[in-house]
Design an enzyme around this catalytic site. Structure first.
Site, mmCIF file in Angstrom:
data_model
loop_
_atom_site.group_PDB
_atom_site.id
_atom_site.type_symbol
_atom_site.label_atom_id
_atom_site.label_comp_id
_atom_site.label_asym_id
_atom_site.label_seq_id
_atom_site.Cartn_x
_atom_site.Cartn_y
_atom_site.Cartn_z
ATOM 1 N N ASP A 334 43.118 39.810 39.085
ATOM 2 C CA ASP A 334 42.148 40.853 39.417
ATOM 3 C C ASP A 334 42.763 41.891 40.346
ATOM 4 O O ASP A 334 43.767 41.640 41.015
ATOM 5 C CB ASP A 334 40.941 40.231 40.131
ATOM 6 N N LYS A 356 39.288 45.392 37.290
ATOM 7 C CA LYS A 356 38.048 46.133 37.054
ATOM 8 C C LYS A 356 37.932 47.166 38.174
ATOM 9 O O LYS A 356 37.548 46.864 39.299
ATOM 10 C CB LYS A 356 36.836 45.194 37.058
ATOM 11 N N MET A 471 29.938 45.059 47.189
ATOM 12 C CA MET A 471 29.886 46.044 46.086
ATOM 13 C C MET A 471 28.755 47.045 46.301
ATOM 14 O O MET A 471 28.045 47.422 45.363
ATOM 15 C CB MET A 471 29.706 45.324 44.740
#
Length: 545
Positions: A334, A356, A471
């Site tokens: 990641d 991502k 987030m």
């Protein structure tokens, strides 16, 4: 009397199958073992299920299962017990005692000595170096045992020296051992295969030895025969049978890679054991091996480890996570995983970028799942390296489910979540006696009011403890507004922590009613964590190391 089932791995060599059958018959003729059958877990006939079935049909409900293997590697530790467990399912009431592997044992050393003497054909031992070549394994304990046998073979027998090597999976290779002996001054070398029976790998030892001999005509290179069917081997089988009956099973568990974390082999700890599917055994999907064991088992032995890499710094990954990473063949990584650890991987490790990026390119989750499964099915040790903890907003369980559905062995290694680490690295505890007795970790990926959001923002506003938002860089203003609307005090202290643990970590404080504007003004960017509640106002000495 308790029946004996002698369990072999299997070979594509007809000579090897014949030697196995001859040994079973030799043990049977001795007459001191009540009833004997032999079978293989793969590749060769008869399959284990036929051997067990024959003993059960003759009235046996108690057996000794003896693994006919020299070292305690994966076949002896996992594959054969798993196959026997399947036989117990087929034959309710069947019990068995498991024998230990054959070596190391003086009877084997004597057999090897005889094979070496036969190759010497009268030449003196003092001028002879021996290269003892084992199968090779991904189990370090099994490889170490070959080295032990080499030393025991050397002691007291008068050879110039004995050096261990391997024909597959482990180092040193046959050419490397022979080259070492050449540099030590060897002029006569006997290559002794540490194998029970004929097979593809012993044939390969002969070929590699011949190649070396052709390249070094000044060195006398000879190859001894395998141990083969003989009285010594039959005596050892009977001894192991008697041990099992008496409950004397002296297994070495102290250095077993399936029980103990060994450097470079962490993926084995706790790995579930599954039986092979023999082509003549009417079970499963007949995914039997189509290879000669010159390499690791393909889809049957690949695995996936979903590893939490921690909040970002390279040294905040767990010990087990780092060990798995060092043993990996493939790393699917990641964006927020500790990138510095990738530089320390072996040159042959395949690194798959599964980043991502917010508002940027990303690898679809379905593609990540497919990559994990395909590489594991190809026999590779796969590490899915994720930031934080894989089960805290990391989609880790989706990947575990995909592997499980595909029949791929998978394990999870927790990591230090940024939800706890980022506040701590900024000097803020998420709980504190007399101040906060609860902490809630929330995904801010979807703003309040979004139809897909599962967060009860009104209930969260009424809570008195700590709230950690992940987030939430793009949604913090909306979140703060809704929390205030439902009762959270506007003056509630908030701290934004960006790039926690990195050299450029920064912390930006604000009130709840100001955090949206402050975050925009200070250009807070991912990765960032917002922590709000009375713990933020506690005195602190600043960022922690």
């Amino acid at each position: 009397m308790t029946g004996l089932v002698i369990v072999g791995h299997g070979t594509r060599s007809a000579a090897g199958v014949d030697q196995f059958a001859a040994l079973v018959e030799r043990v049977r003729r001795r007459g001191d073992v009540g009833d004997v059958e032999g079978g293989f877990i793969e590749l060769s006939r008869p399959p284990l299920t036929d051997a067990v079935g024959a003993l059960v049909a003759r009235g046996h409900r108690k057996l000794v299962a003896l693994p006919l293997v020299l070292t305690g590697a994966g076949h002896g530790k996992g594959d054969i017990p798993a196959a026997m467990a399947r036989e117990q399912e087929r034959h309710p009431g069947l019990t068995y005692r498991y024998g230990r592997p054959l070596g190391p044992h003086p009877l084997l050393h004597e057999a090897l000595e005889e094979r070496i003497d036969a190759a010497l054909a009268g030449a003196d031992r003092a001028g002879t170096w021996v290269a003892l070549i084992g199968r090779g394994s991904t189990d370090p304990d099994a490889n170490a045992e070959v080295a032990k046998v080499a030393r025991l073979l050397w002691e007291g027998r008068g050879y110039a020296g004995v050096e261990p090597g391997f024909i597959s999976l482990a180092s040193p290779s046959v050419p490397a051992v022979l080259e070492r002996l050449r540099r030590l001054g060897a002029r006569r070398i006997v290559v002794a295969p540490y194998f029970l029976f004929a097979g593809v790998l012993p044939d390969r030892i002969v070929a590699r030895s011949a190649e070396f001999a052709a390249a070094h005509p000044d060195i006398d290179v000879r190859v001894a025969e395998v141990i083969g069917d003989c009285d010594a081997l039959a005596d050892l089988v009977r001894e192991r049978y008697a041990e099992a009956l008496g409950g004397d099973i002296r297994m070495n568990c102290d250095t077993c890679a399936y029980r103990v974390l060994m450097p470079g082999f962490a993926d084995k700890v706790g790995r579930p054991q599954r039986p092979h599917d023999h082509p003549d055994d009417p079970v499963g999907h007949h995914h039997h091996h189509g290879h000669d064991h010159g390499h690791d088992h393909g889809h049957g032995h690949g695995s996936v480890a979903v590893v939490g890499g921690g909040p970002g710094p390279d040294d905040l990954i767990t010990v087990r996570g780092k060990a798995l990473l060092e043993a990996a063949d493939v790393v699917v990584v990641d964006r927020l995983a500790p990138q510095g650890l990738l530089a320390g991987l072996r040159p042959d490790v395949l690194v798959v970028d599964a980043a991502k990026v917010p508002r940027g390119p990303s690898m679809a989750q379905e593609a990540i799942n497919a990559a994990l499964v395909s590489h594991a099915r190809a026999g590779r040790r796969v590490v899915r390296l994720k930031g934080g903890d894989p089960y805290v907003f990391g989609r880790g369980h989706e990947e575990v489910q995909a592997c499980t559905a595909a029949g791929v062995p998978v394990t999870v290694v927790p990591g230090v979540s940024s939800a706890i680490a980022a506040p701590a690295l900024a000097g803020v505890p998420v709980t504190h006696r007399g101040v906060a007795h609860d902490v809630t970790v929330v995904s801010g990926h979807l703003p309040p009011g979004h139809p897909d959001s599962l967060v009860d923002w009104a209930a969260l506003a009424r809570a008195r403890g700590t709230v950690v938002l992940l987030m939430a860089v793009d949604t913090i203003a909306k979140i703060a507004s809704v929390l205030i609307e439902h009762g959270r005090a506007p003056e509630t202290p908030v701290l934004a922590v960006q790039d926690a643990g990195q050299a450029d970590q920064r912390s930006v404080p604000a009130r709840l009613d100001e955090i949206g504007a402050v975050a925009a003004r200070e250009d807070i960017r991912p990765p960032a964590v917002f922590v709000l509640g009375p713990v933020v106002a506690l005195p602190t000495t600043g960022p922690t190391a």
